[in-house]
Design an enzyme around this catalytic site. Structure first.
Site, PDB file in Angstrom:
ATOM      1  N   THR A 206      47.992 119.803 101.014  1.00 28.08           N
ATOM      2  CA  THR A 206      49.062 118.939 100.545  1.00 28.08           C
ATOM      3  C   THR A 206      49.564 118.215 101.780  1.00 28.08           C
ATOM      4  O   THR A 206      49.377 118.704 102.888  1.00 28.08           O
ATOM      5  CB  THR A 206      50.223 119.794  99.966  1.00 28.08           C
ATOM      6  OG1 THR A 206      49.690 120.754  99.078  1.00 28.08           O
ATOM      7  CG2 THR A 206      51.253 118.955  99.259  1.00 28.08           C
ATOM      8  N   ARG A 234      45.228 120.847  85.281  1.00 26.52           N
ATOM      9  CA  ARG A 234      46.270 121.688  85.863  1.00 26.52           C
ATOM     10  C   ARG A 234      47.178 120.844  86.763  1.00 26.52           C
ATOM     11  O   ARG A 234      46.718 119.977  87.502  1.00 26.52           O
ATOM     12  CB  ARG A 234      45.614 122.796  86.671  1.00 26.52           C
ATOM     13  CG  ARG A 234      46.594 123.647  87.519  1.00 26.52           C
ATOM     14  CD  ARG A 234      46.531 123.263  88.975  1.00 26.52           C
ATOM     15  NE  ARG A 234      47.294 124.188  89.831  1.00 26.52           N
ATOM     16  CZ  ARG A 234      47.546 123.960  91.119  1.00 26.52           C
ATOM     17  NH1 ARG A 234      47.103 122.860  91.708  1.00 26.52           N
ATOM     18  NH2 ARG A 234      48.234 124.826  91.837  1.00 26.52           N
ATOM     19  N   GLY A 236      50.095 121.350  89.726  1.00 30.12           N
ATOM     20  CA  GLY A 236      50.704 122.321  90.634  1.00 30.12           C
ATOM     21  C   GLY A 236      52.159 121.966  90.914  1.00 30.12           C
ATOM     22  O   GLY A 236      52.804 121.261  90.130  1.00 30.12           O
ATOM     23  N   ASP A 237      52.665 122.436  92.046  1.00 31.83           N
ATOM     24  CA  ASP A 237      54.086 122.229  92.332  1.00 31.83           C
ATOM     25  C   ASP A 237      54.394 120.871  92.943  1.00 31.83           C
ATOM     26  O   ASP A 237      55.552 120.445  92.935  1.00 31.83           O
ATOM     27  CB  ASP A 237      54.606 123.337  93.256  1.00 31.83           C
ATOM     28  CG  ASP A 237      53.922 123.308  94.622  1.00 31.83           C
ATOM     29  OD1 ASP A 237      52.678 123.143  94.661  1.00 31.83           O
ATOM     30  OD2 ASP A 237      54.618 123.430  95.642  1.00 31.83           O
ATOM     31  N   THR A 257      54.061 123.436 100.398  1.00 30.64           N
ATOM     32  CA  THR A 257      52.600 123.457 100.314  1.00 30.64           C
ATOM     33  C   THR A 257      52.158 124.899 100.150  1.00 30.64           C
ATOM     34  O   THR A 257      52.715 125.798 100.777  1.00 30.64           O
ATOM     35  CB  THR A 257      51.949 122.849 101.574  1.00 30.64           C
ATOM     36  OG1 THR A 257      50.535 123.115 101.533  1.00 30.64           O
ATOM     37  CG2 THR A 257      52.513 123.427 102.863  1.00 30.64           C
ATOM     38  N   GLY A 258      51.186 125.138  99.290  1.00 33.00           N
ATOM     39  CA  GLY A 258      50.732 126.508  99.098  1.00 33.00           C
ATOM     40  C   GLY A 258      50.211 126.722  97.704  1.00 33.00           C
ATOM     41  O   GLY A 258      49.797 125.775  97.035  1.00 33.00           O
ATOM     42  N   GLY A 260      50.556 126.688  94.375  1.00 32.11           N
ATOM     43  CA  GLY A 260      51.571 125.977  93.600  1.00 32.11           C
ATOM     44  C   GLY A 260      52.198 126.752  92.462  1.00 32.11           C
ATOM     45  O   GLY A 260      53.391 126.595  92.179  1.00 32.11           O
TER      46      GLY A 260
END
Lengths: 343, 343
Positions: A206, A234, A236-237, A257-258, A260
């Site tokens: 990210t 999908r 994510g965050d 970042t990670g 999500g």
């Protein structure tokens, strides 16, 4: 009797706490900094042992160059949100990061992009999810914020909106890079019988930027190509306000970042702000308790960058490394690895 | 001297606060209730003056019937999440609410459905956005939570996932209702030159359920057909964990309804939990400060239902009305209008 004693004690306590607060503020607050900026290019299993000298130099160079762009804009009194957009655009245009040009491929061999942006003064926000034709997704998110009444547009609808309001669109083949295509082939080869297996190495990547400008305004932005071999549209965050991105002039600007899914379930970006606003936590305490405390305990790997209203900067992560850089006009920092690994 | 005085006062204060807390707890906490459940069918410009006796009776009857279903399940020791799913399914199957069968039409004359669910014990969550073929969207959200590693799936990908894991799908024509189709025609007729105009009456409509079961587990779920005449695959707060839905066994379960963009920007569902967890607010204070304080000030109209870990129930809204019902096994309530209007 109890009430009188209580009132007296409260007054003494208020006087005592006032002294303590002043002391803490002096201690925590960086000496008058003109601005603050932090950027990230993703957290994950980034180990010095796995990095060639060329790759390390390339990442260090672009982090330095991006940071310098941000610093120059902020010195020239640019708005926080303009700096966030410009910085993220440069990172989106580089094939080194999983965003824009360097986006990973989904399971169909397509690049699906997500981005979000939020400004701290009005708490206006915009985001796009699962778009394939917007050259700089962060500009798509900004257009949603400024040219629609909505916060989150997705898929074909978001693409149509981008075309209608004049955001720069491009043929999806622009996002093809050999490196990411090979990652998809590896991910497919590793895929087990169940379609739900996800290699941890394919979850991350990210870019993000958080800024406090000279006028005291905060802004945050995040952009990503999502997960390699991603299925089922999908999301994510990264395009979720409160999860991957948040900004409030009263507290802090955050970009995450990670992995999500964890960042959504724990509303990570908003949680940092809430710990500060309601729990009177310092930025450092909020970041430490959440990223290296709760998220580790729950199994949510990743990191975040944060700049608070006083110009404090934190860049915590619980993975091996995180591409990151920061500056407050006085001190600057560029880093890739964690404490376990030599910088 | 200052330190000694401070320590003494702190001790006195702790003793005093302890008494106050106990008193408050006794006052705020409902006498040992076996369970708690609240449901909503959307907030908006719901005025007694605009309602026929037949419509009022129909809404009251279904709210009563849905509540009774929930109560019976909870008396029989059902899990919170199972009650949430069953209750929301009944509301989705009714044409009276903007969810499932009664979903409004988007600008293309299609029904696009969103839903989310979260359980408080593990804080696992699932959500779907912009699906057209899932009969009961809340079951789609539950499948994402239990049968994937993801939290949010959207559009065609979410539909494909639903088919693969055996969620009940249906031809999109099932969602056609004459009433909602006429609303779309009115919305299109009212549309001004700019495509961004949204009549406030077309923003609302959602169903939701929050539950505390006899084992002390919380769960929350939300389902909606979104905005009438919706464009660009807009996604509101209903499928966004932290915005429209949130549950944490340490604090509270929340389901929101209203102008979704504001609920996303202020991470409303998570903010209630954060005010309780970090600011030690009671559920009543958190709801009042956010729904009737901050959201009113910012222009974010809507409401929410909340059940906390102690069985307290709040159903605040800042619109004219909200279809709602609640029970804790001792007291039950069914309501449509606000305080300004006679129940």
């Amino acid at each position: 009797m109890k009430n009188t004693l209580l009132t007296t004690c409260l007054l003494v306590l208020m006087w005592a706490c006032d002294s303590v607060d002043t002391a803490n503020e002096t201690k925590n607050r960086p000496s008058e900094v003109p601005y603050a900026i932090a950027i990230h290019g993703g957290a994950g299993t980034i180990l010095k042992a796995n990095m060639t000298a060329e790759m390390e130099a390339a990442y260090t160079q672009i982090l330095d160059s991006v940071l310098t762009t941000g610093e120059k804009m902020l010195e020239a009194d640019a708005d926080a949100v303009q700096v966030v957009i410009e910085v993220i655009k440069i990172m989106e245009n580089s094939p080194l990061f999983n965003a824009g040009k360097g986006a990973v491929f989904n399971t169909k061999g397509e690049n699906e992009l997500d981005a979000s942006i939020m400004i701290g003064e009005t708490q206006e926000a915009g985001a796009i999810g699962g778009v394939r034709n917007i050259k700089n997704p962060i500009e798509g998110a900004y257009a949603v914020m400024t040219k629609s009444e909505h916060v989150l547009l997705t898929g074909k609808g978001a693409e149509q909106f981008a075309v209608e309001v004049g955001v720069d669109t491009i043929d999806p083949s622009y996002f093809y890079t050999q490196r990411r295509y090979e990652s998809l082939q590896r991910a497919k080869a590793e895929e087990s019988g169940t379609s739900m297996y996800i290699n941890p190495d394919y979850k991350y990547g990210t870019v993000g930027c958080v800024v406090l400008d000279q006028s005291g305004n905060l802004a945050a932005g995040t952009s990503t190509g999502g997960m390699t071999n991603k299925k089922y549209n999908r999301i994510g965050d990264s395009p979720i306000i409160g999860a991957g991105t948040y900004a409030d002039n009263n507290t802090v600007a955050i970009s995450c970042t990670g992995h999500g899914e964890y960042f959504i379930r724990y509303a990570v970006a908003h949680d940092i702000a809430a710990r500060m606003e309601y729990g009177n936590a310092s930025l450092k305490e909020a970041c430490s308790d959440l990223v290296n405390g709760k998220l580790v305990e729950k199994g949510g790997s990743g990191g975040l960058i944060a700049v608070d209203k006083d110009g404090n900067i934190e860049m915590p992560f619980n993975t091996e490394g995180m591409y990151r850089a920061s500056s407050n006009g006085v001190n600057r920092f560029i880093g890739i690895y964690g404490n376990k690994d030599a910088e």
